[in-house]
Design a protein around this motif. Structure first.
Motif, PDB file in Angstrom:
ATOM      1  N   VAL A  23      29.660   4.848 -49.185  1.00 51.46           N
ATOM      2  CA  VAL A  23      30.842   5.746 -49.137  1.00 51.46           C
ATOM      3  C   VAL A  23      30.325   6.966 -48.507  1.00 51.46           C
ATOM      4  CG1 VAL A  23      32.489   6.825 -50.650  1.00 51.46           C
ATOM      5  CG2 VAL A  23      31.628   4.760 -51.103  1.00 51.46           C
ATOM      6  N   MET A  24      29.203   7.702 -48.770  1.00 40.21           N
ATOM      7  CA  MET A  24      28.550   8.853 -48.113  1.00 40.21           C
ATOM      8  C   MET A  24      28.436   8.431 -46.616  1.00 40.21           C
ATOM      9  SD  MET A  24      28.110  10.883 -50.544  1.00 40.21           S
ATOM     10  CE  MET A  24      27.674  11.105 -52.136  1.00 40.21           C
ATOM     11  N   ALA A  25      28.058   7.473 -46.077  1.00 39.82           N
ATOM     12  CA  ALA A  25      27.813   7.167 -44.904  1.00 39.82           C
ATOM     13  C   ALA A  25      29.240   6.955 -44.122  1.00 39.82           C
ATOM     14  CB  ALA A  25      27.298   5.790 -44.404  1.00 39.82           C
ATOM     15  N   VAL A  26      30.127   6.355 -44.725  1.00 39.44           N
ATOM     16  CA  VAL A  26      31.713   6.318 -44.048  1.00 39.44           C
ATOM     17  C   VAL A  26      32.212   7.727 -43.902  1.00 39.44           C
ATOM     18  CG1 VAL A  26      34.134   5.663 -44.440  1.00 39.44           C
ATOM     19  CG2 VAL A  26      32.097   4.154 -44.627  1.00 39.44           C
ATOM     20  N   VAL A  27      31.997   8.825 -44.820  1.00 37.58           N
ATOM     21  CA  VAL A  27      32.354  10.029 -45.087  1.00 37.58           C
ATOM     22  C   VAL A  27      31.791  10.945 -43.953  1.00 37.58           C
ATOM     23  CG1 VAL A  27      32.801  12.110 -46.300  1.00 37.58           C
ATOM     24  CG2 VAL A  27      33.401   9.896 -47.392  1.00 37.58           C
ATOM     25  N   ILE A  28      30.537  10.890 -43.830  1.00 38.35           N
ATOM     26  CA  ILE A  28      29.651  11.676 -42.952  1.00 38.35           C
ATOM     27  C   ILE A  28      30.148  11.181 -41.743  1.00 38.35           C
ATOM     28  CG2 ILE A  28      27.409  12.062 -42.029  1.00 38.35           C
ATOM     29  CD1 ILE A  28      26.397  11.803 -45.036  1.00 38.35           C
ATOM     30  N   ALA A  29      29.937   9.969 -41.235  1.00 40.38           N
ATOM     31  CA  ALA A  29      30.440   9.371 -39.620  1.00 40.38           C
ATOM     32  C   ALA A  29      31.581   9.852 -39.325  1.00 40.38           C
ATOM     33  CB  ALA A  29      30.174   8.201 -39.729  1.00 40.38           C
TER      34      ALA A  29
END
Length: 372
Positions: free
Chosen positions: A318-324
């Motif tokens: 989830v963090m990866a999707v949000v940051i990207a």
């Protein structure tokens, strides 16, 4: 060679006359224009005699008009017809209708206007975010159905740059965070004679929260800003417009590879942060409390377990999707100036960090309600 511009002030019984001679052009004007204005500033009803002027251009006409205060009445200026026409032309060009100053609304009205603009901008931003997310989901679904559409070279290169190259900074930061947690826990628990429980404190804090938080914040400052700057510079140089003209979807060529790279490397970096944080805490407990590595690891296995690690690791995608997503979206919103690029890069980092904190709080509430 042009004759330098010059003037002389002749005074009569009733009024003074400024007699201009030479060439009143941009080349030959020199300090005469300023001198004429200063000479006529203190005198009243000064006539201008331009019959002795050989040549005059717009620069000389402007100097004469400035000295005369814009007054080119026929009774005040004596000159040839072509000179009068030039003076009239320059004078008309200098006459700018000044609009009345805008009415300043009252303070309460200004406040309501600012609030309304902020709400409108938030609504527009939310709508743009929904559009971006829908486009990204569509491209991701098409890429899963047709793997040949995926640009594997770009994905691997971005995964190396955003993931593998970030391992040293993530490991170093997590090591010191684990050491600080261990040191604070040991000092506080010593008051109750429970120093041994600092191992559980380190394990739960690192496995559940600090590993993913530190990794996500570092990637927000490192990768989100880089994504926004890279895509934003391409937007400024109209490279994205050129891609659209050639029939290439920017989401498929630029956004999806960055999305995929972070989605793959974020769990890896979280695992590295977990090991580094536990190692930092183990070094502190070993040096301060005298608890050896075998005792430290045994208590982590017996009393902490793998549940907390899975809780922390579940936040990584989830963090990866949000940051990207935030980094790429801010890059696509860049305008045609450098100032817009700077604002969007800053917004990418700030929004990503804010989203990380909010998402972590939401996960904490969910796991607390689920008793995990």
């Amino acid at each position: 060679m042009p004759d330098p511009a010059d003037f002389s002030l002749k005074r009569a019984a009733d009024r003074a006359t400024a007699v201009l001679t030479g060439d009143w052009t941009a080349i030959a004007l020199g300090p005469s224009g300023r001198g004429l204005a200063e000479a006529m500033q203190g005198a009243r009803d000064v006539e201008l005699d331009l019959t002795g002027v050989d040549q005059i251009d717009t620069a000389g006409a402007y100097a004469v008009l400035r000295a005369a205060g814009g007054d080119i009445a026929p009774g005040r200026i004596r000159a040839r017809d072509e000179t009068l026409r030039l003076l009239e032309l320059v004078g008309n060009a200098l006459k700018v209708e000044r609009a009345p100053p805008p009415r300043k609304p009252p303070s309460f009205e200004q406040f309501t206007i600012r609030v309304g603009k902020a709400v409108t901008e938030m609504a527009a931003d939310a709508w743009d975010t929904v559009i971006f997310a829908g486009h990204l989901l569509a491209v991701s679904w098409l890429s899963l159905i047709h793997p040949k559409r995926i640009r594997w070279a770009a994905c691997v290169a971005l995964a190396e740059r955003a993931g593998l190259d970030a391992i040293p900074i993530v490991a170093t930061t997590s090591f010191f965070i684990g050491a600080v947690v261990g040191l604070l826990g040991a000092n506080m628990l010593r008051q109750f004679g429970a120093e041994v429980f600092s191992v559980e404190l380190i394990g739960i804090a690192v496995l559940r929260e600090f590993n993913i938080i530190i990794t996500a914040v570092l990637l927000a400052g490192r990768s989100a800003s880089a994504f926004a700057a890279e895509i934003g510079s391409m937007k400024m140089n109209q490279e994205i417009d050129a891609m659209k003209v050639m029939g290439v979807d920017p989401f498929e060529a630029l956004v999806f590879p960055r999305f995929f790279a972070l989605l793959v490397t974020m769990p890896l970096l979280t695992f590295v942060a977990t090991l580094a944080g536990l190692f930092g805490g183990m070094v502190v407990t070993w040096s301060v409390l005298g608890l050896g590595p075998a005792f430290f690891l045994q208590r982590i296995i017996d009393n902490v377990g793998g549940t907390h690690f899975l809780v922390g690791l579940s936040k990584a995608p989830v963090m990866a999707v949000v940051i990207a997503g935030i980094g790429c979206r801010q890059g696509l919103e860049v305008g045609n100036d450098v100032e817009s690029l700077g604002r969007r890069v800053t917004a990418a980092v700030v929004h990503a960090i804010f989203a990380i904190i909010v998402i972590d709080a939401i996960f904490a509430l969910i796991y607390m309600k689920a008793d995990i």
